[in-house]
Design a protein around this motif. Structure first.
Motif, PDB file in Angstrom:
ATOM      1  N   TYR A 119      44.580  37.703  41.467  1.00 27.95           N
ATOM      2  CA  TYR A 119      45.136  39.022  41.168  1.00 27.95           C
ATOM      3  C   TYR A 119      45.661  39.061  39.736  1.00 27.95           C
ATOM      4  O   TYR A 119      45.493  40.054  39.015  1.00 27.95           O
ATOM      5  CB  TYR A 119      46.301  39.367  42.094  1.00 27.95           C
ATOM      6  CG  TYR A 119      46.045  39.286  43.562  1.00 27.95           C
ATOM      7  CD1 TYR A 119      44.776  39.512  44.100  1.00 27.95           C
ATOM      8  CD2 TYR A 119      47.080  38.993  44.441  1.00 27.95           C
ATOM      9  CE1 TYR A 119      44.560  39.434  45.466  1.00 27.95           C
ATOM     10  CE2 TYR A 119      46.871  38.926  45.803  1.00 27.95           C
ATOM     11  CZ  TYR A 119      45.614  39.138  46.312  1.00 27.95           C
ATOM     12  OH  TYR A 119      45.405  39.063  47.665  1.00 27.95           O
ATOM     13  N   THR A 126      39.517  42.333  40.768  1.00 21.00           N
ATOM     14  CA  THR A 126      40.111  42.528  42.092  1.00 21.00           C
ATOM     15  C   THR A 126      39.920  43.967  42.554  1.00 21.00           C
ATOM     16  O   THR A 126      39.477  44.224  43.682  1.00 21.00           O
ATOM     17  CB  THR A 126      41.614  42.181  42.065  1.00 21.00           C
ATOM     18  OG1 THR A 126      41.772  40.805  41.728  1.00 21.00           O
ATOM     19  CG2 THR A 126      42.266  42.453  43.398  1.00 21.00           C
ATOM     20  N   ILE A 127      40.234  44.904  41.678  1.00 18.33           N
ATOM     21  CA  ILE A 127      40.089  46.323  42.021  1.00 18.33           C
ATOM     22  C   ILE A 127      38.614  46.694  42.173  1.00 18.33           C
ATOM     23  O   ILE A 127      38.230  47.414  43.106  1.00 18.33           O
ATOM     24  CB  ILE A 127      40.762  47.202  40.948  1.00 18.33           C
ATOM     25  CG1 ILE A 127      42.274  46.966  40.943  1.00 18.33           C
ATOM     26  CG2 ILE A 127      40.454  48.680  41.177  1.00 18.33           C
ATOM     27  CD1 ILE A 127      42.997  47.608  39.783  1.00 18.33           C
ATOM     28  N   ASN A 130      36.974  45.861  45.517  1.00 14.03           N
ATOM     29  CA  ASN A 130      37.499  46.640  46.634  1.00 14.03           C
ATOM     30  C   ASN A 130      37.182  48.131  46.536  1.00 14.03           C
ATOM     31  O   ASN A 130      37.259  48.842  47.538  1.00 14.03           O
ATOM     32  CB  ASN A 130      39.017  46.463  46.729  1.00 14.03           C
ATOM     33  CG  ASN A 130      39.408  45.057  47.128  1.00 14.03           C
ATOM     34  OD1 ASN A 130      38.627  44.346  47.759  1.00 14.03           O
ATOM     35  ND2 ASN A 130      40.601  44.636  46.754  1.00 14.03           N
ATOM     36  N   CYS A 178      52.915  51.422  42.494  1.00 14.75           N
ATOM     37  CA  CYS A 178      51.554  51.397  41.938  1.00 14.75           C
ATOM     38  C   CYS A 178      51.531  51.034  40.457  1.00 14.75           C
ATOM     39  O   CYS A 178      50.481  50.692  39.920  1.00 14.75           O
ATOM     40  CB  CYS A 178      50.860  52.729  42.163  1.00 14.75           C
ATOM     41  SG  CYS A 178      51.656  54.131  41.360  1.00 14.75           S
ATOM     42  N   GLY A 184      47.212  46.241  42.216  1.00 13.44           N
ATOM     43  CA  GLY A 184      45.764  46.425  42.212  1.00 13.44           C
ATOM     44  C   GLY A 184      45.109  46.052  43.525  1.00 13.44           C
ATOM     45  O   GLY A 184      44.179  46.728  43.977  1.00 13.44           O
ATOM     46  N   TYR A 185      45.584  44.973  44.153  1.00 13.92           N
ATOM     47  CA  TYR A 185      44.963  44.541  45.410  1.00 13.92           C
ATOM     48  C   TYR A 185      45.258  45.501  46.563  1.00 13.92           C
ATOM     49  O   TYR A 185      44.328  46.062  47.165  1.00 13.92           O
ATOM     50  CB  TYR A 185      45.376  43.115  45.765  1.00 13.92           C
ATOM     51  CG  TYR A 185      44.743  42.625  47.043  1.00 13.92           C
ATOM     52  CD1 TYR A 185      43.387  42.329  47.087  1.00 13.92           C
ATOM     53  CD2 TYR A 185      45.486  42.482  48.207  1.00 13.92           C
ATOM     54  CE1 TYR A 185      42.784  41.897  48.259  1.00 13.92           C
ATOM     55  CE2 TYR A 185      44.900  42.055  49.385  1.00 13.92           C
ATOM     56  CZ  TYR A 185      43.541  41.762  49.409  1.00 13.92           C
ATOM     57  OH  TYR A 185      42.953  41.343  50.580  1.00 13.92           O
ATOM     58  N   GLU A 187      46.472  48.572  46.584  1.00 11.84           N
ATOM     59  CA  GLU A 187      46.044  49.940  46.324  1.00 11.84           C
ATOM     60  C   GLU A 187      44.526  50.073  46.412  1.00 11.84           C
ATOM     61  O   GLU A 187      44.003  51.079  46.890  1.00 11.84           O
ATOM     62  CB  GLU A 187      46.539  50.404  44.945  1.00 11.84           C
ATOM     63  CG  GLU A 187      48.044  50.599  44.850  1.00 11.84           C
ATOM     64  CD  GLU A 187      48.546  51.871  45.532  1.00 11.84           C
ATOM     65  OE1 GLU A 187      47.843  52.417  46.395  1.00 11.84           O
ATOM     66  OE2 GLU A 187      49.650  52.319  45.185  1.00 11.84           O
ATOM     67  N   SER A 188      43.802  49.057  45.952  1.00  8.97           N
ATOM     68  CA  SER A 188      42.344  49.134  46.022  1.00  8.97           C
ATOM     69  C   SER A 188      41.844  48.957  47.448  1.00  8.97           C
ATOM     70  O   SER A 188      40.815  49.525  47.832  1.00  8.97           O
ATOM     71  CB  SER A 188      41.694  48.108  45.088  1.00  8.97           C
ATOM     72  OG  SER A 188      42.073  46.785  45.402  1.00  8.97           O
TER      73      SER A 188
END
Length: 356
Positions: A119, A126-127, A130, A178, A184-185, A187-188
């Motif tokens: 992350y 990461t984003i 996903n 956010c 990023g993890y 939320e994605s």
């Protein structure tokens, strides 16, 4: 020696592969798995190939990954098997209909960065996996008229416990800041779930969403920087267990065999559009108690050490994230491994690999 030489690992695979599930739904079908060499994907493939070899299942497994050399190292015994096909594919790139030689009936999206240093060092990647990767796979699934798409989500989507519940049920909405790199993890993953709902509505796709608790097992990557993974690797190497906090965080966990059995059960019997928590029974535990189980098992001690800035940036801020499992149990699913048995299996298998 590899995993297939371990009697413990083979027994775990056999146990899941011989569960009383609706396996007939896979007969003569094809199934694609992204993130094939990861902890979840690789165990899934071993279960499906066991059924082909021992239960006359006749399902073709398409293993998606970016690194063919890595896949050959992990699945070398399958590469000459007609039921196994490795597909070199970056899911962040558009997927051509011709990537597989036959119609794909089921897709399990298991590709994702899943540990803190990933992350921190690769927040964009990461984003992307996903969101962009999920969209690419969903788009491909819709074009090839896939029967069911399985999106592996995460306990992380619940964010921080606001203090108004003991366990997260599937309708709980926690808090996520956010405006942090770490967001990023989760939320994605939330966006990935929203994409699934969009494809259900707009493309008529059939999708089910297992929300996995923190997973572990002998198929874990040695580069995994999650706290539990580091505890396990320390134990396997006969070292003291290093705890980088006071250890009062309480989480739910799932042994990889339980996680995979839950994924398969939901693929067969979950309701389209629904999300389900997947967690092993008797596996809600504080981090310090988790460390002690491992330390006691390998005859070592627990010591405390503060993380560096990079590691700390990737850590979850959640201090209590335990999952309710009532909904998945309504499908008839149950777990088979409590935290002690799962940890002992993991340590014993990995220690036998390293010793040889």
């Amino acid at each position: 020696m590899d995993l297939y030489d371990s009697s413990i690992y083979k027994k775990d695979i056999k146990k899941i592969a011989e569960l009383d599930y609706s396996w007939d739904k896979l007969q003569g079908k094809s199934l694609a798995i992204s993130g094939a060499t990861g902890m979840i994907g690789s165990f899934l493939i071993d279960v499906l190939m066991y059924r082909n070899d021992n239960c006359k299942q006749n399902v073709t497994v398409y293993a998606f990954g970016r690194n063919e050399e890595k896949a050959k190292k992990r699945f070398g015994k399958y590469f000459n098997n007609d039921s196994f096909v490795f597909v070199k594919q970056d899911i962040n790139l558009p997927i051509e209909d011709s990537v597989c030689s036959e119609k794909i009936d089921y897709i399990i999206h298991a590709a994702s960065n899943t540990h803190p240093v990933a992350y921190a060092n690769d927040p964009i990647g990461t984003i992307s996996a996903n969101v962009i990767g999920t969209n690419n796979l969903l788009d491909w699934a819709a074009r090839v008229s896939c029967e069911r798409f399985v999106f592996l989500s995460s306990v992380e989507i619940y964010g921080e416990n606001k203090g108004d519940t003991d366990k997260f049920s599937e309708d709980y909405l926690g808090y996520i800041d956010c405006n942090t790199m770490r967001a990023g993890y989760p939320e994605s993953k939330r966006t990935g779930e929203a994409l699934c709902q969009a494809y259900i509505k707009q493309k008529g796709l059939d999708v089910v969403i297992p929300r996995l608790s923190r997973c572990y097992g002998p198929t874990m990557l040695t580069t995994d920087t999650k706290a539990l993974s580091q505890f396990i690797l320390k134990g396997v190497n006969g070292e003291d267990i290093v705890l980088k906090s006071e250890g009062t965080q309480e989480y739910s966990y799932a042994y990889v065999a339980d996680a995979v059995s839950g994924i398969l059960k939901l693929m067969f019997d979950g309701e389209c559009g629904d999300a389900y928590n997947v967690v092993s029974d008797a596996s809600d535990i504080m981090l310090k108690d988790l460390a002690k189980i491992i330390a006691d098992y390998v005859g070592r001690n627990v010591i405390f050490e503060l993380p560096d800035e990079t590691e700390r940036a990737g850590y979850s801020k959640a201090t209590k994230a335990t999952l309710a499992s009532d909904k998945i149990k309504e499908t008839g699913w149950k777990s088979y491994f409590d935290i002690k048995e799962g940890l002992h299996h993991t340590i014993d298998v990995l220690r036998s690999l390293y010793e040889r």
